[in-house]
Design a protein around this motif. Structure first.
Motif, mmCIF file in Angstrom:
data_model
loop_
_atom_site.group_PDB
_atom_site.id
_atom_site.type_symbol
_atom_site.label_atom_id
_atom_site.label_comp_id
_atom_site.label_asym_id
_atom_site.label_seq_id
_atom_site.Cartn_x
_atom_site.Cartn_y
_atom_site.Cartn_z
ATOM 1 N N GLU A 1 0.840 -1.130 0.113
ATOM 2 C CA GLU A 1 -0.027 0.177 0.100
ATOM 3 C C GLU A 1 0.982 1.345 0.121
ATOM 4 N N HIS B 1 0.741 11.056 3.730
ATOM 5 C CA HIS B 1 0.141 9.596 3.897
ATOM 6 C C HIS B 1 1.287 8.695 4.026
ATOM 7 N N SER C 1 7.597 3.515 4.171
ATOM 8 C CA SER C 1 8.304 4.583 4.973
ATOM 9 C C SER C 1 9.236 3.801 6.115
ATOM 10 N N THR D 1 0.012 5.414 -0.485
ATOM 11 C CA THR D 1 -0.970 6.646 -1.139
ATOM 12 C C THR D 1 0.362 7.742 -1.254
ATOM 13 N N LYS E 1 3.749 7.975 6.002
ATOM 14 C CA LYS E 1 4.139 7.360 7.394
ATOM 15 C C LYS E 1 2.993 6.299 7.479
ATOM 16 N N ASP E 2 1.982 6.203 6.710
ATOM 17 C CA ASP E 2 1.046 5.072 6.825
ATOM 18 C C ASP E 2 1.428 3.911 5.923
ATOM 19 N N SER E 3 2.409 4.163 5.201
ATOM 20 C CA SER E 3 2.899 3.074 4.160
ATOM 21 C C SER E 3 3.929 2.191 4.667
#
Length: 163
Positions: free
Chosen positions: A57, A64, A71, A59, A66-68
């Motif tokens: 995933e 966004h 990262s 975005t 930090k949500d992947s």
């Protein structure tokens, strides 16, 4: 591959021996791509001429990032593939920010797309970001593998990075 959709390009690259990380937003075709990758990896297990495919995933953009899972990795990518991802100018800034996270002096970005209104504006964002070097291939240099281009105009670029 950024913006992999169903993973057709990623799969083709794997069949040529590449180890591919295919990314897309969670609301797009990510789960379908993940299922296809699982089947592909199972079918090709043990085939040393074939690469592997993982789906992650991602975005685009700082908000966004930090949500992947990417990262949190220290992975270095040799090539970043962008196929048909420039058509929405509202996400150009986020795409370029994300590309800059992956770029290093030895990385190459390869993009191919059909020119649509405002697609080329991504290169303004790339120029503003600094460090990117862009080469546009002449149309005669791009093998479109039989695609009828009488009413479309395909463009291919190679980008490198030197901060």
């Amino acid at each position: 591959e950024c913006g992999s959709g169903l993973g057709h390009v990623a799969r083709g690259l794997c069949e040529l021996g590449a180890h591919v990380t295919a990314t897309d937003m969670p609301c797009n075709d990510l789960e379908a791509c993940r299922r296809r990758a699982d089947v592909f990896n199972a079918e090709k297990a043990g085939d040393e001429t074939c690469g592997t495919m993982r789906i992650v995933e991602l975005t685009w953009g700082q908000e966004h990032w930090k949500d992947s899972p990417l990262s949190k990795e220290d992975g270095k990518y040799d090539f970043i593939i962008l196929a048909e991802v420039f058509s929405i100018p509202e996400v150009h800034t986020e795409l370029v920010w994300t590309l800059s996270r992956f770029m290093h002096s030895e990385a190459e970005v390869w993009s191919i797309y059909m020119n649509r209104p405002f697609s080329m504006m991504v290169f303004v964002e790339i120029a503003d970001a600094g460090g990117f070097r862009v080469h546009q291939f002449d149309t005669e240099q791009v093998d479109l593998m039989g695609l009828d281009t009488s009413d479309i105009f395909c463009l291919m670029h190679k980008m490198t990075y030197d901060p």
